[in-house]
Design a protein around this motif. Structure first.
Motif, PDB file in Angstrom:
ATOM      1  N   GLU A   6      -3.763  10.541 -16.587  1.00 14.72           N
ATOM      2  CA  GLU A   6      -3.870  12.006 -16.751  1.00 14.72           C
ATOM      3  C   GLU A   6      -2.861  12.532 -17.764  1.00 14.72           C
ATOM      4  O   GLU A   6      -3.118  13.513 -18.455  1.00 14.72           O
ATOM      5  CB  GLU A   6      -3.677  12.710 -15.404  1.00 14.72           C
ATOM      6  N   LEU A   7      -1.723  11.852 -17.845  1.00 14.92           N
ATOM      7  CA  LEU A   7      -0.742  12.240 -18.871  1.00 14.92           C
ATOM      8  C   LEU A   7      -1.365  12.085 -20.257  1.00 14.92           C
ATOM      9  O   LEU A   7      -1.250  12.975 -21.110  1.00 14.92           O
ATOM     10  CB  LEU A   7       0.503  11.355 -18.736  1.00 14.92           C
ATOM     11  N   LEU A   8      -2.064  10.968 -20.452  1.00 14.05           N
ATOM     12  CA  LEU A   8      -2.687  10.721 -21.767  1.00 14.05           C
ATOM     13  C   LEU A   8      -3.814  11.728 -22.026  1.00 14.05           C
ATOM     14  O   LEU A   8      -4.034  12.153 -23.163  1.00 14.05           O
ATOM     15  CB  LEU A   8      -3.240   9.294 -21.831  1.00 14.05           C
ATOM     16  N   MET A   9      -4.492  12.101 -20.946  1.00  9.37           N
ATOM     17  CA  MET A   9      -5.608  13.051 -21.068  1.00  9.37           C
ATOM     18  C   MET A   9      -5.094  14.454 -21.368  1.00  9.37           C
ATOM     19  O   MET A   9      -5.564  15.107 -22.295  1.00  9.37           O
ATOM     20  CB  MET A   9      -6.318  13.109 -19.709  1.00  9.37           C
ATOM     21  N   ALA A  10      -4.148  14.887 -20.541  1.00 10.94           N
ATOM     22  CA  ALA A  10      -3.725  16.296 -20.581  1.00 10.94           C
ATOM     23  C   ALA A  10      -2.708  16.573 -21.688  1.00 10.94           C
ATOM     24  O   ALA A  10      -2.569  17.710 -22.128  1.00 10.94           O
ATOM     25  CB  ALA A  10      -3.137  16.686 -19.228  1.00 10.94           C
ATOM     26  N   TYR A  11      -1.995  15.547 -22.107  1.00 11.69           N
ATOM     27  CA  TYR A  11      -0.934  15.732 -23.126  1.00 11.69           C
ATOM     28  C   TYR A  11      -1.148  14.695 -24.222  1.00 11.69           C
ATOM     29  O   TYR A  11      -0.455  13.674 -24.281  1.00 11.69           O
ATOM     30  CB  TYR A  11       0.453  15.557 -22.483  1.00 11.69           C
ATOM     31  N   PHE A  13       0.826  12.340  -3.609  1.00 13.32           N
ATOM     32  CA  PHE A  13      -0.635  12.426  -3.528  1.00 13.32           C
ATOM     33  C   PHE A  13      -1.205  13.244  -4.679  1.00 13.32           C
ATOM     34  O   PHE A  13      -2.399  13.222  -4.938  1.00 13.32           O
ATOM     35  CB  PHE A  13      -1.045  13.045  -2.180  1.00 13.32           C
ATOM     36  N   ASP A  14      -0.342  14.002  -5.350  1.00 13.54           N
ATOM     37  CA  ASP A  14      -0.775  14.940  -6.386  1.00 13.54           C
ATOM     38  C   ASP A  14      -0.724  14.232  -7.747  1.00 13.54           C
ATOM     39  O   ASP A  14       0.309  14.201  -8.416  1.00 13.54           O
ATOM     40  CB  ASP A  14       0.164  16.164  -6.355  1.00 13.54           C
ATOM     41  N   VAL A  15      -1.867  13.677  -8.112  1.00 12.90           N
ATOM     42  CA  VAL A  15      -1.933  12.896  -9.352  1.00 12.90           C
ATOM     43  C   VAL A  15      -1.680  13.793 -10.566  1.00 12.90           C
ATOM     44  O   VAL A  15      -0.890  13.450 -11.463  1.00 12.90           O
ATOM     45  CB  VAL A  15      -3.312  12.190  -9.443  1.00 12.90           C
ATOM     46  N   ALA A  16      -2.330  14.962 -10.593  1.00 10.35           N
ATOM     47  CA  ALA A  16      -2.150  15.863 -11.737  1.00 10.35           C
ATOM     48  C   ALA A  16      -0.698  16.353 -11.794  1.00 10.35           C
ATOM     49  O   ALA A  16      -0.100  16.456 -12.878  1.00 10.35           O
ATOM     50  CB  ALA A  16      -3.117  17.043 -11.637  1.00 10.35           C
ATOM     51  N   GLY A  17      -0.138  16.636 -10.615  1.00 14.03           N
ATOM     52  CA  GLY A  17       1.257  17.097 -10.566  1.00 14.03           C
ATOM     53  C   GLY A  17       2.205  15.994 -11.045  1.00 14.03           C
ATOM     54  O   GLY A  17       3.208  16.264 -11.723  1.00 14.03           O
ATOM     55  N   LEU A  55       0.819  -1.217   0.000  1.00 11.82           N
ATOM     56  CA  LEU A  55       0.000   0.000   0.000  1.00 11.82           C
ATOM     57  C   LEU A  55       0.852   1.266   0.000  1.00 11.82           C
ATOM     58  O   LEU A  55       0.451   2.288  -0.538  1.00 11.82           O
ATOM     59  CB  LEU A  55      -0.942   0.008   1.217  1.00 11.82           C
ATOM     60  N   SER A  56       2.033   1.177   0.604  1.00 15.59           N
ATOM     61  CA  SER A  56       2.893   2.357   0.666  1.00 15.59           C
ATOM     62  C   SER A  56       3.480   2.727  -0.695  1.00 15.59           C
ATOM     63  O   SER A  56       3.980   3.830  -0.881  1.00 15.59           O
ATOM     64  CB  SER A  56       4.033   2.103   1.656  1.00 15.59           C
ATOM     65  N   LYS A  57       3.406   1.819  -1.663  1.00 16.39           N
ATOM     66  CA  LYS A  57       4.091   2.076  -2.939  1.00 16.39           C
ATOM     67  C   LYS A  57       3.306   2.980  -3.876  1.00 16.39           C
ATOM     68  O   LYS A  57       3.836   3.476  -4.857  1.00 16.39           O
ATOM     69  CB  LYS A  57       4.433   0.757  -3.646  1.00 16.39           C
ATOM     70  N   ASN A  58       1.967   3.123  -3.631  1.00 16.74           N
ATOM     71  CA  ASN A  58       1.203   4.122  -4.392  1.00 16.74           C
ATOM     72  C   ASN A  58       1.077   3.781  -5.884  1.00 16.74           C
ATOM     73  O   ASN A  58       1.169   4.655  -6.745  1.00 16.74           O
ATOM     74  CB  ASN A  58       1.898   5.483  -4.231  1.00 16.74           C
ATOM     75  N   ILE A  59       0.843   2.512  -6.138  1.00 19.75           N
ATOM     76  CA  ILE A  59       0.817   2.034  -7.533  1.00 19.75           C
ATOM     77  C   ILE A  59      -0.415   2.574  -8.270  1.00 19.75           C
ATOM     78  O   ILE A  59      -0.331   2.980  -9.435  1.00 19.75           O
ATOM     79  CB  ILE A  59       0.839   0.486  -7.539  1.00 19.75           C
ATOM     80  N   VAL A  60      -1.562   2.604  -7.572  1.00 15.60           N
ATOM     81  CA  VAL A  60      -2.798   3.046  -8.244  1.00 15.60           C
ATOM     82  C   VAL A  60      -2.688   4.518  -8.649  1.00 15.60           C
ATOM     83  O   VAL A  60      -2.977   4.883  -9.796  1.00 15.60           O
ATOM     84  CB  VAL A  60      -4.031   2.792  -7.346  1.00 15.60           C
ATOM     85  N   ARG A  61      -2.220   5.387  -7.713  1.00 16.88           N
ATOM     86  CA  ARG A  61      -2.086   6.798  -8.104  1.00 16.88           C
ATOM     87  C   ARG A  61      -1.091   6.964  -9.250  1.00 16.88           C
ATOM     88  O   ARG A  61      -1.233   7.849 -10.085  1.00 16.88           O
ATOM     89  CB  ARG A  61      -1.653   7.672  -6.926  1.00 16.88           C
ATOM     90  N   GLY A  62      -0.096   6.092  -9.297  1.00 20.47           N
ATOM     91  CA  GLY A  62       0.857   6.151 -10.410  1.00 20.47           C
ATOM     92  C   GLY A  62       0.154   5.885 -11.733  1.00 20.47           C
ATOM     93  O   GLY A  62       0.407   6.558 -12.743  1.00 20.47           O
TER      94      GLY A  62
END
Ligand code: G6P
Length: 465
Positions: A293-298, A416-420, A280-287
Motif C-alpha cells: 500500500e505504501l507503493l500504491m499510495a505514495y 490490523f490497520d494495513v492502510a494506517g 502467526l502472532s508476528k503479522n508478517i503478511v499484513r506487514g
C-alpha cells in the motif's frame, strides 16, 4: 540479590542435540531470546538449569552423559515423544499460545475434543515430571525461576510437595483477557489458575498482561473455576538482551560481510526491515500488504525502497505454521511480480535462519517494522534500537509489550490497520534527519536504561518476598 544456587526451569535449555546424516550426535547451542538473554547472566554462578529433552537426539545425549555444560549444572528431564507432542505442540503452542495471543479463529477453532483432553493429560504429565525433578533435587529453600507458559501447572505442584521452595513464574508472552480464558474447558481453567496461583509470584513484561492475569481471578466465572485459588502476587519487569554481548557480536567480521551483502541487495535504496520467526502472532503478511500500500499510495517510493524481510522457520511440526510460512512466501512473490522491475525487487525475502545477517540488518535499517498482532515484549524492537547506526525509525505495534517502554520514541501502529501502517511507513521514511536522530537517540537510551540483570534481579526480589 545473588543468582547463585538458583534453579531455572524452561522448556528449551541452553544445549540441545541433533543427529547428523550418519546418526552421530551434534550439539546445538539453545536458540531463542530467552536462552540468549538468561544464559550470560547465570553462566558460572552455580545455577542449575532444568529443561526437557526435545526429541530422540536429546534423549540419546542424556543417556550418553553428553548433556553437560561448563557454565551450569544441567538437569535434563527425559520426556517421551508422545507426551512431548501433547504438551508442546497441542497444549503449549496450539492452545495456550493461541489463547494468550488471542489467535483463535472462534467460529472454527479451538475444538476441545477427546483427543485434546488426552493432550491436556500429557501437558499435566510433562509439568509433573519436571516438578518431580525439582522436588527431588532442589536444596532446601531454593529459589526456582520458572520460565513461560509451558509450565503453568508447576506452581501448585511444587507448593504441595515443597512449600520451602521460592518458585516464581515468568510469562514471556501476553496473558489472555478473561473473556478469552473462558474459551478453555472448565477443568483446564481451574488447573491453570490454581497452577499459577501456587507460585510465590508471577511476572510479566508489561502492565497490560499483568492486569489481564489479575482480572482472570476477579472474573466471576473464572474465579469459581479457580476454587480456593486467588491471584498470587505479581510484578512487571521487562527483559533486555545482553547489551555488550550483542554489540560485540554485531561488530564481528561475519556481520560486516552480511552488511555488505544486504547493502548490495538494497542497491542503495532505503530499507524497511523486519526480523522475525515465522509465527502467526508476528503479522508478517499484513506487514507486506502495508508495504504494498505504501507503493500504491505514495508512488514516490517506488524503486526507492526495499522491504527486507528476514523471517525464519519456527515450530515446523505445526500445520498452521507451515501454511503461514507458505502464505508469507506467496505474498512476497505476488508483490514482487506486481511491482518489481528488472532492476528492483521490492521485497527481499530470506527464510534461512542466519544470526550474523539478522544482527547486521539491525545495524543498517532506515525503518524497522515490528507489527505483531500481540506480543509479550518483542526483543527485536529493543535490539534494533540498540544496534542501529543509521538513525533508523522504529514502527512499533501498540500490541507489543515493548510499546509500554518505547512509545515516546517509536511510531505506533494498529497492527490490523494495513492502510494506517502504510501511512506510518511513509511518515517514517519522510521524517527529517533531526527528528530521526532525536528519536533514535531516545530509543537507544531507553533500551540502555534497562539491563537483563535488572530483569533477573526483579525475579529474585519477587522470590524473596
Ligand atoms: C518465543 C516467545 C518465548 C517462548 C519461545 C518458545 O520466543 O517469546 O516466550 O519461550 O517463543 O519458542 P520455541 O521455539 O522454544 O517453541
Amino acid at each position: 540479590m545473588a543468582a547463585n544456587d538458583c534453579i531455572v526451569v524452561s522448556n528449551r535449555g541452553p544445549l540441545s542435540f541433533r543427529f547428523d546424516p550418519d546418526g552421530a550426535l551434534v550439539a546445538v547451542p539453545g536458540g531463542g531470546g530467552l536462552v540468549s538473554s538468561i544464559a550470560p547472566l547465570l553462566a558460572g554462578t552455580g545455577a542449575t538449569w532444568v529443561s526437557v529433552t526435545m526429541g530422540a537426539a536429546d534423549r540419546a545425549a542424556v543417556e550418553q552423559g553428553r548433556m553437560v555444560d561448563d557454565s551450569f549444572t544441567l538437569l535434563p528431564v527425559a520426556i517421551d515423544d508422545e507426551t512431548y507432542r501433547s504438551a508442546y505442540d497441542v497444549v503449549a503452542n496450539t492452545t495456550l499460545w493461541y489463547l494468550h495471543h488471542h489467535l483463535f479463529d472462534l467460529p472454527r477453532r479451538p475444538r476441545f475434543d477427546r483427543h485434546w483432553r488426552l493432550a491436556w493429560d500429557g501437558y499435566r504429565r510433562y509439568n509433573q515430571v519436571v516438578a518431580d525433578t525439582v522436588i527431588d533435587r532442589a536444596p532446601q529453600g531454593s529459589t526456582v525461576l520458572v520460565q513461560d507458559y509451558h509450565f503453568s501447572l508447576l506452581g501448585a505442584m511444587l507448593a504441595a510437595a515443597r512449600p520451602d521452595l521460592r518458585a516464581v513464574h515468568f510469562c514471556h508472552i501476553p496473558f489472555a483477557d478473561p473473556n478469552m480464558v473462558r474459551v478453555l474447558p472448565e477443568a483446564a481453567v481451574g488447573e491453570l489458575l490454581a497452577g499459577l496461583a501456587g507460585f510465590v509470584a508471577c511476572g510479566f513484561h508489561a502492565h497490560r498482561w499483568e492486569a489481564a492475569f489479575r482480572a482472570c481471578y476477579a472474573d466471576p466465572v473464572l474465579a469459581e473455576l479457580a476454587g480456593t485459588a486467588t491471584a498470587p502476587p505479581s510484578f512487571v519487569s521487562s527483559l533486555s538482551s545482553d547489551h555488550e554481548g550483542l554489540v560485540a557480536e554485531a561488530a564481528s567480521p561475519e556481520c560486516a560481510r552480511s552488511v555488505e551483502a544486504l547493502r548490495a541487495e538494497a542497491g542503495g535504496r532505503r530499507i524497511v526491515l523486519r526480523v522475525d520467526r515465522v509465527e502467526l502472532s508476528k503479522n508478517i503478511v499484513r506487514g507486506m500488504l502495508a508495504f504494498e500500500e505504501l507503493l500504491m499510495a505514495y508512488p514516490q517510493w517506488r524503486d526507492e525502497v526495499v522491504h527486507i524481510a528476514l523471517v525464519y522457520p519456527s515450530r515446523q511440526g505445526l500445520a498452521d505454521y507451515l501454511a503461514y510460512g507458505a502464505e508469507v512466501t506467496h505474498t512476497a512473490e505476488r508483490i514482487n511480480h506486481a511491482w518489481g522491475t528488472p532492476t528492483w525487487t521490492p521485497i527481499v525475502l530470506h527464510v534461512e535462519d542466519d544470526r550474523p545477517r539478522s544482527l547486521a540488518s539491525l545495524t543498517i535499517f532506515d525503518v524497522l517494522l515490528v507489527n505483531p498482532v500481540r506480543d509479550g515484549l518483542n526483543l527485536v524492537a529493543k535490539e534494533g534500537s540498540l544496534l542501529n547506526g543509521a538513525d533508523g525509525v522504529l514502527v512499533l505495534s501498540h500490541e507489543a509489550g515493548a510499546w509500554e517502554e518505547l512509545s515516546e520514541a517509536a511510531l505506533g501502529v494498529n497492527p490490523f490497520d494495513v492502510a494506517g501502517t502504510a501511512d506510518t511507513l511513509h511518515r517514517a521514511l519522510s521524517m527529517d534527519p533531526a527528528e530521526r536522530r532525536a528519536r533514535a537517540a531516545r530509543l537507544r537510551s531507553l533500551v540502555l536504561g534497562r539491563t537483563a540483570a535488572d530483569w533477573l534481579d526483579d525475579q529474585l526480589a519477587a522470590a524473596a518476598q
